[in-house]
Write a protein that holds these residues in place. Structure first.
Motif, PDB file in Angstrom:
ATOM      1  N   ILE A   5      37.544  31.099  49.345  1.00 31.49           N
ATOM      2  CA  ILE A   5      38.025  32.372  49.886  1.00 31.49           C
ATOM      3  C   ILE A   5      39.459  32.227  50.395  1.00 31.49           C
ATOM      4  O   ILE A   5      40.286  33.129  50.237  1.00 31.49           O
ATOM      5  CB  ILE A   5      37.087  32.863  51.014  1.00 31.49           C
ATOM      6  CG1 ILE A   5      35.796  33.423  50.409  1.00 31.49           C
ATOM      7  CG2 ILE A   5      37.765  33.935  51.870  1.00 31.49           C
ATOM      8  CD1 ILE A   5      34.792  33.885  51.443  1.00 31.49           C
ATOM      9  N   LYS A   6      39.775  31.067  50.977  1.00 30.49           N
ATOM     10  CA  LYS A   6      41.134  30.845  51.481  1.00 30.49           C
ATOM     11  C   LYS A   6      42.148  30.826  50.335  1.00 30.49           C
ATOM     12  O   LYS A   6      43.283  31.302  50.493  1.00 30.49           O
ATOM     13  CB  LYS A   6      41.201  29.540  52.270  1.00 30.49           C
ATOM     14  CG  LYS A   6      40.492  29.610  53.611  1.00 30.49           C
ATOM     15  CD  LYS A   6      40.698  28.342  54.414  1.00 30.49           C
ATOM     16  CE  LYS A   6      40.048  28.447  55.784  1.00 30.49           C
ATOM     17  NZ  LYS A   6      40.246  27.216  56.587  1.00 30.49           N
ATOM     18  N   ASP A   7      41.747  30.297  49.183  1.00 28.77           N
ATOM     19  CA  ASP A   7      42.637  30.306  48.007  1.00 28.77           C
ATOM     20  C   ASP A   7      42.918  31.738  47.571  1.00 28.77           C
ATOM     21  O   ASP A   7      44.066  32.090  47.241  1.00 28.77           O
ATOM     22  CB  ASP A   7      42.002  29.520  46.855  1.00 28.77           C
ATOM     23  CG  ASP A   7      41.828  28.044  47.173  1.00 28.77           C
ATOM     24  OD1 ASP A   7      42.695  27.502  47.893  1.00 28.77           O
ATOM     25  OD2 ASP A   7      40.834  27.450  46.721  1.00 28.77           O
ATOM     26  N   ILE A   8      41.871  32.543  47.542  1.00 29.49           N
ATOM     27  CA  ILE A   8      42.021  33.959  47.167  1.00 29.49           C
ATOM     28  C   ILE A   8      42.948  34.659  48.150  1.00 29.49           C
ATOM     29  O   ILE A   8      43.849  35.412  47.768  1.00 29.49           O
ATOM     30  CB  ILE A   8      40.651  34.665  47.138  1.00 29.49           C
ATOM     31  CG1 ILE A   8      39.700  33.985  46.160  1.00 29.49           C
ATOM     32  CG2 ILE A   8      40.824  36.145  46.780  1.00 29.49           C
ATOM     33  CD1 ILE A   8      40.118  34.035  44.726  1.00 29.49           C
ATOM     34  N   ALA A   9      42.727  34.395  49.443  1.00 26.32           N
ATOM     35  CA  ALA A   9      43.523  35.048  50.484  1.00 26.32           C
ATOM     36  C   ALA A   9      44.999  34.698  50.355  1.00 26.32           C
ATOM     37  O   ALA A   9      45.878  35.564  50.457  1.00 26.32           O
ATOM     38  CB  ALA A   9      43.005  34.650  51.860  1.00 26.32           C
ATOM     39  N   LYS A  10      45.271  33.424  50.114  1.00 29.21           N
ATOM     40  CA  LYS A  10      46.661  32.986  49.988  1.00 29.21           C
ATOM     41  C   LYS A  10      47.332  33.642  48.785  1.00 29.21           C
ATOM     42  O   LYS A  10      48.480  34.105  48.870  1.00 29.21           O
ATOM     43  CB  LYS A  10      46.706  31.470  49.856  1.00 29.21           C
ATOM     44  CG  LYS A  10      48.109  30.891  49.830  1.00 29.21           C
ATOM     45  CD  LYS A  10      48.086  29.373  49.811  1.00 29.21           C
ATOM     46  CE  LYS A  10      49.494  28.799  49.808  1.00 29.21           C
ATOM     47  NZ  LYS A  10      49.483  27.312  49.792  1.00 29.21           N
ATOM     48  N   LYS A  11      46.639  33.678  47.671  1.00 32.17           N
ATOM     49  CA  LYS A  11      47.186  34.266  46.450  1.00 32.17           C
ATOM     50  C   LYS A  11      47.416  35.765  46.603  1.00 32.17           C
ATOM     51  O   LYS A  11      48.419  36.324  46.141  1.00 32.17           O
ATOM     52  CB  LYS A  11      46.221  34.010  45.284  1.00 32.17           C
ATOM     53  CG  LYS A  11      46.633  34.609  43.948  1.00 32.17           C
ATOM     54  CD  LYS A  11      47.731  33.801  43.278  1.00 32.17           C
ATOM     55  CE  LYS A  11      47.983  34.306  41.858  1.00 32.17           C
ATOM     56  NZ  LYS A  11      49.087  33.572  41.201  1.00 32.17           N
ATOM     57  N   ALA A  12      46.493  36.447  47.298  1.00 34.27           N
ATOM     58  CA  ALA A  12      46.577  37.912  47.460  1.00 34.27           C
ATOM     59  C   ALA A  12      47.453  38.317  48.637  1.00 34.27           C
ATOM     60  O   ALA A  12      47.786  39.498  48.791  1.00 34.27           O
ATOM     61  CB  ALA A  12      45.179  38.495  47.627  1.00 34.27           C
ATOM     62  N   GLY A  13      47.815  37.358  49.500  1.00 31.18           N
ATOM     63  CA  GLY A  13      48.655  37.674  50.654  1.00 31.18           C
ATOM     64  C   GLY A  13      47.918  38.401  51.758  1.00 31.18           C
ATOM     65  O   GLY A  13      48.482  39.246  52.450  1.00 31.18           O
ATOM     66  N   VAL A  14      46.619  38.062  51.907  1.00 29.87           N
ATOM     67  CA  VAL A  14      45.814  38.696  52.952  1.00 29.87           C
ATOM     68  C   VAL A  14      45.098  37.592  53.734  1.00 29.87           C
ATOM     69  O   VAL A  14      45.224  36.410  53.423  1.00 29.87           O
ATOM     70  CB  VAL A  14      44.781  39.677  52.361  1.00 29.87           C
ATOM     71  CG1 VAL A  14      45.474  40.827  51.647  1.00 29.87           C
ATOM     72  CG2 VAL A  14      43.818  38.959  51.415  1.00 29.87           C
TER      73      VAL A  14
END
Length: 330
Positions: A5-14
């Motif tokens: 989830i942290k990877d997704i958050a970093k990529k999406a900027g959220v």
């Protein structure tokens, strides 16, 4: 390596919690944001298991002196507001206590919440540095000790509240007005004293040092100076008292010298607590809306959890004068 989830958050900027809420299709996340996050999930080939989603939590950090919390219903009203809105926002609460930086830091590390609400503003500098260094969202209830663009807070305009308390007494004909503050020199009491001073000066009345005193709810406290003032010929006809608890104590001291509230001395206090409603006579008081302070703190911290790049805000909750029988016209 598995995508998190942290990877997704970093990529999406959220924030990670925004990704988590998108997976849960939470109503607080806009459709536009959800679409962006889902596109990133598809791009990275993320497959999620809802059984492993993190729990959304907010930590509530109590003052170092729990005696204040136990004695003053003001804090319980704030927590009631926090609890109500956390339930509505689907956040669970963790209660954090500690006598010093080390204990609070340890509790915060164990709780591992997404954000924290401090029920006080005079946070230890080391703790402030720790929260900023680890990018942990937090908000204080009260005026931050150091005003800066990074200070997130919700508060009452206590200077204006002190000013309005005096103006109300003046409207009832009082000219000799005293001020009773807190022995611990809390910022809220100091600000209310500033407002008191401004209103007295603006009205053209003399600012007498012997009209300004402090009280304590401690059983060992000896209010000899206040008793001397109450017995004097030049005794104020009214007092602004920084807290309902102290106003109840003042009522007893006034009784002790053979005078009565409001026939001889009027009182206006703060917080509109149960003490104000059950006092004899019931107290005229400034309602600073602690329940609303708690709810607003949740609103703001959730916003900053969801959008870490938001600018820090200082939210002011309005106050109201609750007029009862402790103030009389002269």
């Amino acid at each position: 390596m598995a995508i998190t989830i942290k990877d997704i958050a970093k990529k999406a900027g959220v924030s990670p919690s925004t990704v988590s809420r998108t997976i849960n299709n939470h109503y607080s996340i806009s459709e536009e944001t959800k679409a962006k996050i889902r596109a990133v999930m598809d791009e990275l080939g993320y497959v999620y298991d809802k059984s492993h989603l993190q729990t959304h939590t907010i930590g509530v950090v109590f003052p170092r002196s729990m005696v204040d919390v136990y004695e003053n219903p003001f804090y319980l009203e704030i927590v009631r507001g926090i609890s109500y809105l956390c339930n509505k926002e689907h956040y669970t609460l963790n209660l954090i206590t500690g006598a010093d930086f080390r204990e609070i830091k340890t509790s915060i590390e164990i709780a591992n919440c997404e954000g924290y609400i401090f029920l006080y503003a005079d946070i230890n500098e080391a703790l402030t540095h720790y929260m900023v260094e680890h990018e942990i969202p937090y908000i204080v209830i009260g005026k931050p000790a150091m005003q800066s663009v990074t200070s997130l807070s919700v508060d009452t305009d206590n200077v204006q509240a002190g000013y309005e308390a005096v103006k109300y007494l003046i409207s009832k004909g009082h000219k000799k007005i005293g001020y009773i503050g807190a022995e611990k020199h809390a910022q809220y009491a100091l600000d209310r004293r500033i407002g008191y001073t401004q209103a007295i000066t603006e009205a053209g009345y003399p600012l007498r040092d012997n009209y300004i005193h402090t009280l304590s709810s401690s059983y060992t406290y000896s209010p000899d100076d206040i008793l001397s003032l109450l017995r004097s010929e030049n005794c104020p006809t009214a007092f602004v008292v920084c807290d309902d608890i102290y106003a109840v104590i003042m009522t007893r001291l006034i009784d002790e010298v053979g005078k009565r509230v409001p026939d001889d001395i009027s009182l206006i206090s703060f917080n509109n607590s149960i003490f104000a409603r059950l006092a004899n006579p019931p107290l005229t008081t400034i309602d600073v809306n602690p329940n609303q302070l708690g709810m607003e703190a949740v609103v703001q911290i959730v916003k900053h959890i969801e959008t870490p790049t938001m600018f820090a805000t200082r939210t002011i909750v309005p106050f109201t004068i609750r007029k009862r029988q402790s103030v009389k016209s002269v």
